[in-house]
Scaffold this active site. Structure first.
Site, PDB file in Angstrom:
ATOM      1  N   GLU A  72     -20.437  43.076  -0.864  1.00  0.00           N
ATOM      2  CA  GLU A  72     -20.319  44.263  -1.718  1.00  0.00           C
ATOM      3  C   GLU A  72     -19.069  44.172  -2.593  1.00  0.00           C
ATOM      4  O   GLU A  72     -19.126  44.406  -3.808  1.00  0.00           O
ATOM      5  CB  GLU A  72     -20.224  45.540  -0.860  1.00  0.00           C
ATOM      6  CG  GLU A  72     -21.411  45.806   0.048  1.00  0.00           C
ATOM      7  CD  GLU A  72     -21.249  45.196   1.437  1.00  0.00           C
ATOM      8  OE1 GLU A  72     -20.744  44.053   1.544  1.00  0.00           O
ATOM      9  OE2 GLU A  72     -21.620  45.854   2.422  1.00  0.00           O
ATOM     10  N   CYS A  90     -20.387  47.479   6.273  1.00  0.00           N
ATOM     11  CA  CYS A  90     -19.626  47.570   7.529  1.00  0.00           C
ATOM     12  C   CYS A  90     -18.745  48.816   7.530  1.00  0.00           C
ATOM     13  O   CYS A  90     -18.240  49.253   6.492  1.00  0.00           O
ATOM     14  CB  CYS A  90     -18.801  46.309   7.737  1.00  0.00           C
ATOM     15  SG  CYS A  90     -17.506  46.103   6.536  1.00  0.00           S
ATOM     16  N   CYS A 150     -16.262  48.109   4.136  1.00  0.00           N
ATOM     17  CA  CYS A 150     -17.003  48.193   2.865  1.00  0.00           C
ATOM     18  C   CYS A 150     -17.497  49.612   2.649  1.00  0.00           C
ATOM     19  O   CYS A 150     -17.472  50.115   1.519  1.00  0.00           O
ATOM     20  CB  CYS A 150     -18.187  47.247   2.870  1.00  0.00           C
ATOM     21  SG  CYS A 150     -17.675  45.542   2.742  1.00  0.00           S
ATOM     22  N   SER A 179     -37.258   4.288  14.447  1.00  0.00           N
ATOM     23  CA  SER A 179     -37.621   5.562  13.802  1.00  0.00           C
ATOM     24  C   SER A 179     -36.971   5.707  12.434  1.00  0.00           C
ATOM     25  O   SER A 179     -37.115   6.740  11.790  1.00  0.00           O
ATOM     26  CB  SER A 179     -37.198   6.731  14.692  1.00  0.00           C
ATOM     27  OG  SER A 179     -35.793   6.819  14.759  1.00  0.00           O
ATOM     28  N   ARG A 226     -27.882  20.448   8.709  1.00  0.00           N
ATOM     29  CA  ARG A 226     -26.766  20.211   9.650  1.00  0.00           C
ATOM     30  C   ARG A 226     -25.582  21.092   9.269  1.00  0.00           C
ATOM     31  O   ARG A 226     -24.977  21.746  10.103  1.00  0.00           O
ATOM     32  CB  ARG A 226     -26.336  18.740   9.618  1.00  0.00           C
ATOM     33  CG  ARG A 226     -27.304  17.800  10.286  1.00  0.00           C
ATOM     34  CD  ARG A 226     -26.807  16.361  10.150  1.00  0.00           C
ATOM     35  NE  ARG A 226     -27.787  15.400  10.651  1.00  0.00           N
ATOM     36  CZ  ARG A 226     -27.746  14.099  10.409  1.00  0.00           C
ATOM     37  NH1 ARG A 226     -26.768  13.588   9.678  1.00  0.00           N
ATOM     38  NH2 ARG A 226     -28.662  13.300  10.903  1.00  0.00           N
ATOM     39  N   THR A 262     -30.993   9.029  21.888  1.00  0.00           N
ATOM     40  CA  THR A 262     -30.764   8.860  20.440  1.00  0.00           C
ATOM     41  C   THR A 262     -29.422   8.188  20.197  1.00  0.00           C
ATOM     42  O   THR A 262     -29.285   7.343  19.311  1.00  0.00           O
ATOM     43  CB  THR A 262     -30.839  10.238  19.744  1.00  0.00           C
ATOM     44  OG1 THR A 262     -32.144  10.765  19.965  1.00  0.00           O
ATOM     45  CG2 THR A 262     -30.586  10.146  18.259  1.00  0.00           C
ATOM     46  N   ARG A 283     -23.786  14.798   5.031  1.00  0.00           N
ATOM     47  CA  ARG A 283     -23.380  14.114   3.781  1.00  0.00           C
ATOM     48  C   ARG A 283     -23.706  14.973   2.560  1.00  0.00           C
ATOM     49  O   ARG A 283     -23.679  14.485   1.436  1.00  0.00           O
ATOM     50  CB  ARG A 283     -24.062  12.746   3.688  1.00  0.00           C
ATOM     51  CG  ARG A 283     -23.258  11.618   4.335  1.00  0.00           C
ATOM     52  CD  ARG A 283     -23.545  11.412   5.804  1.00  0.00           C
ATOM     53  NE  ARG A 283     -24.739  10.655   6.067  1.00  0.00           N
ATOM     54  CZ  ARG A 283     -25.277  10.512   7.281  1.00  0.00           C
ATOM     55  NH1 ARG A 283     -24.739  11.109   8.344  1.00  0.00           N
ATOM     56  NH2 ARG A 283     -26.372   9.808   7.428  1.00  0.00           N
ATOM     57  N   ALA A 299     -37.777  12.778  21.916  1.00  0.00           N
ATOM     58  CA  ALA A 299     -38.806  13.595  22.571  1.00  0.00           C
ATOM     59  C   ALA A 299     -38.289  14.238  23.859  1.00  0.00           C
ATOM     60  O   ALA A 299     -38.673  15.366  24.181  1.00  0.00           O
ATOM     61  CB  ALA A 299     -40.003  12.710  22.878  1.00  0.00           C
TER      62      ALA A 299
HETATM   63  N1  LIG Z   1     -37.816  11.252  14.243  1.00  0.00           N
HETATM   64  C1  LIG Z   1     -36.872  12.055  14.706  1.00  0.00           C
HETATM   65  O1  LIG Z   1     -36.746  13.229  14.301  1.00  0.00           O
HETATM   66  C2  LIG Z   1     -35.925  11.522  15.726  1.00  0.00           C
HETATM   67  C3  LIG Z   1     -34.706  12.182  15.915  1.00  0.00           C
HETATM   68  C4  LIG Z   1     -33.858  11.707  16.884  1.00  0.00           C
HETATM   69  C5  LIG Z   1     -34.245  10.615  17.644  1.00  0.00           C
HETATM   70  N2  LIG Z   1     -35.420   9.987  17.411  1.00  0.00           N
HETATM   71  C6  LIG Z   1     -35.818   8.831  18.195  1.00  0.00           C
HETATM   72  O2  LIG Z   1     -36.031   9.255  19.522  1.00  0.00           O
HETATM   73  C7  LIG Z   1     -35.758   8.156  20.386  1.00  0.00           C
HETATM   74  C8  LIG Z   1     -34.906   8.641  21.549  1.00  0.00           C
HETATM   75  O3  LIG Z   1     -35.646   9.607  22.236  1.00  0.00           O
HETATM   76  P1  LIG Z   1     -35.393   9.880  23.772  1.00  0.00           P
HETATM   77  O4  LIG Z   1     -36.389  10.913  24.181  1.00  0.00           O
HETATM   78  O5  LIG Z   1     -35.349   8.582  24.490  1.00  0.00           O
HETATM   79  O6  LIG Z   1     -33.895  10.400  23.756  1.00  0.00           O
HETATM   80  P2  LIG Z   1     -33.129  11.771  23.509  1.00  0.00           P
HETATM   81  O7  LIG Z   1     -34.007  12.959  23.611  1.00  0.00           O
HETATM   82  O8  LIG Z   1     -32.294  11.624  22.291  1.00  0.00           O
HETATM   83  O9  LIG Z   1     -32.158  11.730  24.734  1.00  0.00           O
HETATM   84  C9  LIG Z   1     -32.711  11.773  26.021  1.00  0.00           C
HETATM   85  C10 LIG Z   1     -31.583  11.766  27.037  1.00  0.00           C
HETATM   86  O10 LIG Z   1     -30.715  12.880  26.849  1.00  0.00           O
HETATM   87  C11 LIG Z   1     -30.389  13.429  28.076  1.00  0.00           C
HETATM   88  N3  LIG Z   1     -31.014  14.748  28.177  1.00  0.00           N
HETATM   89  C12 LIG Z   1     -31.808  15.362  27.273  1.00  0.00           C
HETATM   90  N4  LIG Z   1     -32.166  16.583  27.684  1.00  0.00           N
HETATM   91  C13 LIG Z   1     -31.582  16.762  28.889  1.00  0.00           C
HETATM   92  C14 LIG Z   1     -31.551  17.804  29.848  1.00  0.00           C
HETATM   93  N5  LIG Z   1     -32.189  18.970  29.644  1.00  0.00           N
HETATM   94  N6  LIG Z   1     -30.888  17.609  30.996  1.00  0.00           N
HETATM   95  C15 LIG Z   1     -30.239  16.446  31.207  1.00  0.00           C
HETATM   96  N7  LIG Z   1     -30.196  15.440  30.337  1.00  0.00           N
HETATM   97  C16 LIG Z   1     -30.861  15.580  29.200  1.00  0.00           C
HETATM   98  C17 LIG Z   1     -30.963  12.490  29.131  1.00  0.00           C
HETATM   99  O11 LIG Z   1     -29.973  11.505  29.396  1.00  0.00           O
HETATM  100  P3  LIG Z   1     -30.086  10.424  30.605  1.00  0.00           P
HETATM  101  O12 LIG Z   1     -31.006   9.394  30.094  1.00  0.00           O
HETATM  102  O13 LIG Z   1     -28.692   9.931  30.767  1.00  0.00           O
HETATM  103  O14 LIG Z   1     -30.638  11.174  31.789  1.00  0.00           O
HETATM  104  C18 LIG Z   1     -32.153  11.924  28.434  1.00  0.00           C
HETATM  105  O15 LIG Z   1     -32.628  10.700  28.876  1.00  0.00           O
HETATM  106  C19 LIG Z   1     -35.066   7.111  19.575  1.00  0.00           C
HETATM  107  O16 LIG Z   1     -36.020   6.078  19.341  1.00  0.00           O
HETATM  108  C20 LIG Z   1     -34.736   7.804  18.283  1.00  0.00           C
HETATM  109  O17 LIG Z   1     -34.767   6.923  17.211  1.00  0.00           O
HETATM  110  C21 LIG Z   1     -36.274  10.434  16.464  1.00  0.00           C
END
Ligand SMILES: NC(=O)c1ccc[n+]([C@@H]2O[C@H](COP(=O)([O-])OP(=O)(O)OC[C@H]3O[C@@H](n4cnc5c(N)ncnc54)[C@H](OP(=O)(O)O)[C@@H]3O)[C@@H](O)[C@H]2O)c1
Length: 375
Positions: free
Chosen positions: A55, A80, A89, A174, A190, A202, A213, A300
């Site tokens: 405002e 506010c 305000c 990926s 981000r 990851t 960036r 995942a």
């Molecule tokens: N396309 C996309 O948007 C995108 C984005 C990011 C990553 N990726 C790809 O995804 C792949 C990796 O995936 P990912 O599933 O293996 O790894 P992630 O989700 O990045 O990490 C998994 C690890 O994080 C920890 N974690 C996650 N949630 C948790 C929870 N609730 N409690 C405890 N620990 C937890 C665990 O560690 P510990 O293993 O030590 O138990 C688990 O193994 C890579 O290939 C990457 O390139 C794709």
């Protein structure tokens, strides 16, 4: 130029968005002032924490103050009532010869809700709660509203996937599934949040920087929260990209109690429940570190854990027109027992980005608990 009330409120919402990433823990707020004949007079927004509110920002650009007589103000949030980093305000507006103030949403803070309206009415101004555009107004203020209503950070989850729902090939590759336009948009997303969260998978697979960036955020502090229950990332952290672009204290390493970590990083020790972190317990700790919104960018395992624990407020799915076959599906660690328990998206928007499409919406969970694992 004459504007209708709806056009003025829409313009105020667009103004408010300009503060994205800079106002936390305050709300994004925009404001438009029309003169007595509904001609556009001024606009403004809350640009940065501690700086002018929307405002007063709009009022500052009114050079001919005689045009404020009988003018109409449209503001996305109730003005506010309290003095904080800036004066109230509502009290400032009460001293002006405005005719009306139309606000989009009441202030959800029970200590101030309605008091801004009272101050304005007591000064003889017409005060109206705008009846339309409620979804757009809620979306503008969604981080602040979540902070106020549920007392926890807002959680956004981002996925970059193929048409068949894969976020990586079977070998883990990926980079890159989605187009440059999508990846540019992620840089801005981000910056709009207070921190980025990822998993150990990851970190090991991609060695990401996870900074923004987008040049607007070049000087913004953007901590990374790394889920690393057993400390598997500790040895690789010193040479990692994460530490090349931020001070060690801005890496929040989340481990089980008793794991030894690198000195300098922020260590969050959290007990596991049924073999995984309770993510609600984790995010409840974050406001103490100045984090009121989190952008989850992970594989995942982590994405599925957030969905299973029903801790996702907004989903961003960037979908590329590619088929990757059997790889790593972003919900591969999530099982939904019945169609009634499907996770749904509300107020879905679909935007083209280069050759990709971005699907974004508010996430709605069924009230029934999802199973912890696929067994
Ligand atoms: N396309 C996309 O948007 C995108 C984005 C990011 C990553 N990726 C790809 O995804 C792949 C990796 O995936 P990912 O599933 O293996 O790894 P992630 O989700 O990045 O990490 C998994 C690890 O994080 C920890 N974690 C996650 N949630 C948790 C929870 N609730 N409690 C405890 N620990 C937890 C665990 O560690 P510990 O293993 O030590 O138990 C688990 O193994 C890579 O290939 C990457 O390139 C794709």
């Amino acid at each position: 130029m004459k504007l209708t009330p709806k056009a003025a409120m829409l313009a105020a919402i667009e103004e408010g968005k300009k503060g994205s990433g800079f106002v936390s823990p305050n709300p994004l707020v925009g404001c438009v002032i029309l003169d007595r004949d509904y001609n556009f007079l001024a606009k403004g927004y809350h640009a940065r924490l501690g700086e002018l509110h929307a405002e007063t920002h709009a009022l500052k650009s009114v050079t001919d103050t005689s045009r404020l007589k009988g003018a109409h103000m449209y503001v996305t949030l109730e003005p506010c009532a309290h003095e904080g980093r800036q004066p109230s305000c509502a009290k400032t507006l009460a001293t002006l010869p405005l005719k009306s103030v139309t606000y989009g949403l009441p202030d959800p803070n029970p200590k101030v809700s309605g008091r801004g309206v009272e101050i304005l009415r007591a000064a003889g101004l017409e005060v109206v709660r705008f009846a339309e555009l409620q979804n757009e107004l809620e979306e503008l203020a969604e981080i602040f509203l979540m902070n106020m209503r549920e007392g926890r950070p807002f959680v956004s989850v981002k996925v970059a996937s193929s048409l068949d729902g894969q976020v990586a090939l079977a070998d883990g590759s990926s980079q890159w599934i989605t187009s440059e336009a999508s990846r540019g948009h992620v840089q801005s997303l981000r910056g709009f949040h207070d921190a980025v969260l990822t998993g150990a998978g990851t970190f090991h697979g991609d060695n990401p920087r996870l900074n923004s960036r987008d040049s607007r955020f070049a000087d913004k502090r953007l901590p990374v929260i790394l889920l690393d229950p057993d400390g598997s990332c500790v040895a690789a952290l010193p040479g990692s990209a994460l530490l090349q672009v931020r001070p060690a204290a801005d890496v929040f390493l989340v481990t089980k109690p008793g794991v030894k970590v690198l000195s300098g990083v922020t260590h969050i020790e959290l007990s596991m429940r049924d073999g995984e972190f309770d993510l609600r317990a984790l995010v409840s700790l974050l406001p103490a570190y100045g984090v009121h919104s989190v952008f989850v960018e992970a594989g995942a395992t982590t994405v599925s854990a957030f969905l299973r624990q029903r801790l996702c407020d907004r989903l961003y799915v960037f979908m590329a027109p590619k088929i990757l076959g059997k790889g790593l599906g972003w919900t591969s660690a999530l099982q939904i027992p019945s169609l009634e328990q499907a996770v749904r998206l509300e107020n879905l928007r679909v935007e083209p980005l280069g050759e990709d499409f971005l699907f974004t919406g508010r996430t709605i969970f069924s009230t029934r608990t999802l199973p912890k694992s696929l067994g």
